[in-house]
Design a protein around this motif. Structure first.
Motif, PDB file in Angstrom:
ATOM      1  N   ARG A 105       0.883  -1.124  -0.162  1.00 50.57           N
ATOM      2  CA  ARG A 105      -0.558   0.248  -0.372  1.00 50.57           C
ATOM      3  C   ARG A 105       1.004   1.323   0.274  1.00 50.57           C
ATOM      4  O   ARG A 105       1.538   1.664   0.982  1.00 50.57           O
ATOM      5  N   THR A 106       0.734   1.857  -0.580  1.00 48.84           N
ATOM      6  CA  THR A 106       1.694   3.391  -1.185  1.00 48.84           C
ATOM      7  C   THR A 106       1.689   3.863  -0.634  1.00 48.84           C
ATOM      8  O   THR A 106       2.262   4.735   0.721  1.00 48.84           O
ATOM      9  N   ALA A 107       0.918   4.473   0.623  1.00 52.52           N
ATOM     10  CA  ALA A 107       0.239   5.085   2.119  1.00 52.52           C
ATOM     11  C   ALA A 107       0.582   4.589   2.951  1.00 52.52           C
ATOM     12  O   ALA A 107       0.632   5.703   3.744  1.00 52.52           O
ATOM     13  N   MET A 108       1.284   3.772   3.234  1.00 55.92           N
ATOM     14  CA  MET A 108       2.630   2.758   4.006  1.00 55.92           C
ATOM     15  C   MET A 108       4.138   3.377   3.670  1.00 55.92           C
ATOM     16  O   MET A 108       4.671   3.136   4.741  1.00 55.92           O
ATOM     17  N   ILE A 109       4.288   3.941   2.575  1.00 55.41           N
ATOM     18  CA  ILE A 109       5.359   4.126   1.750  1.00 55.41           C
ATOM     19  C   ILE A 109       5.894   5.907   2.736  1.00 55.41           C
ATOM     20  O   ILE A 109       5.365   6.698   2.612  1.00 55.41           O
ATOM     21  N   GLN A 110       7.239   5.287   3.463  1.00 53.39           N
ATOM     22  CA  GLN A 110       7.931   6.824   4.049  1.00 53.39           C
ATOM     23  C   GLN A 110       8.990   6.943   2.912  1.00 53.39           C
ATOM     24  O   GLN A 110       9.052   8.716   3.352  1.00 53.39           O
ATOM     25  N   TYR A 111       9.391   6.721   2.423  1.00 50.06           N
ATOM     26  CA  TYR A 111      11.025   7.099   2.003  1.00 50.06           C
ATOM     27  C   TYR A 111      10.597   6.386   0.370  1.00 50.06           C
ATOM     28  O   TYR A 111      10.219   5.087   0.716  1.00 50.06           O
ATOM     29  N   TRP A 112      11.450   7.124  -0.306  1.00 50.92           N
ATOM     30  CA  TRP A 112      11.490   6.746  -1.713  1.00 50.92           C
ATOM     31  C   TRP A 112      13.169   6.746  -2.536  1.00 50.92           C
ATOM     32  O   TRP A 112      13.722   7.450  -2.045  1.00 50.92           O
ATOM     33  N   GLY A 113      13.285   5.589  -3.277  1.00 47.08           N
ATOM     34  CA  GLY A 113      15.050   5.874  -3.332  1.00 47.08           C
ATOM     35  C   GLY A 113      14.635   6.333  -4.678  1.00 47.08           C
ATOM     36  O   GLY A 113      13.650   7.158  -5.602  1.00 47.08           O
ATOM     37  N   GLN A 114      15.685   7.139  -6.062  1.00 40.90           N
ATOM     38  CA  GLN A 114      15.651   7.645  -6.834  1.00 40.90           C
ATOM     39  C   GLN A 114      15.286   6.466  -7.811  1.00 40.90           C
ATOM     40  O   GLN A 114      15.092   6.869  -9.253  1.00 40.90           O
TER      41      GLN A 114
END
Length: 122
Positions: A105-114
């Motif tokens: 669930r993308t709502a759970m994502i706090q950080y993304w890589g490039q």
């Protein structure tokens, strides 16, 4: 600040394999569930695989069909995605993510890589 850096992408022929890596810095790696998403050219981002903070649970998209394996090494602050039997349709930018479970669930994502580019030729 938490940063995620992906590596290991490249150009491979169909049937080949790659090992993608995601290195986390800035916070304790074991605090986060980790995941991989991908975005094929001209399409929306899609979930690929996730792994819990302990490594005891995993989740895979149906299209993986047993070809991909997610893992993590908390001592090295690194998550991995082993991709085998690659197909041209696997061509995409692969993104690493850190956050809560379920990380699909993308709502759970706090950080993304490039992101790291994976290109599979036929």
């Amino acid at each position: 600040q938490v940063q995620l850096v992906e590596s290991g992408g490249g150009l491979v022929q169909a049937g080949g394999s790659l090992r993608l890596s995601c290195a986390l810095s800035g916070r304790a790696f074991s605090s986060y569930a980790m995941g991989w998403f991908r975005q094929p050219p001209g399409k929306e981002r899609e979930f690929v695989a996730g792994i819990t903070w302990s490594g005891g649970g995993t989740d895979y998209a149906d299209f993986v069909k047993g070809r991909f394996t997610i893992s993590r090494d908390n001592a090295k602050n690194t998550a991995y995605l082993q991709v085998n039997s690659l197909k041209p349709e696997d061509t995409a930018v692969y993104y690493c993510a850190a956050g809560l479970w379920p990380i699909a669930r993308t709502a759970m994502i706090q950080y993304w890589g490039q992101g790291t580019q994976v290109t599979v030729s036929s």
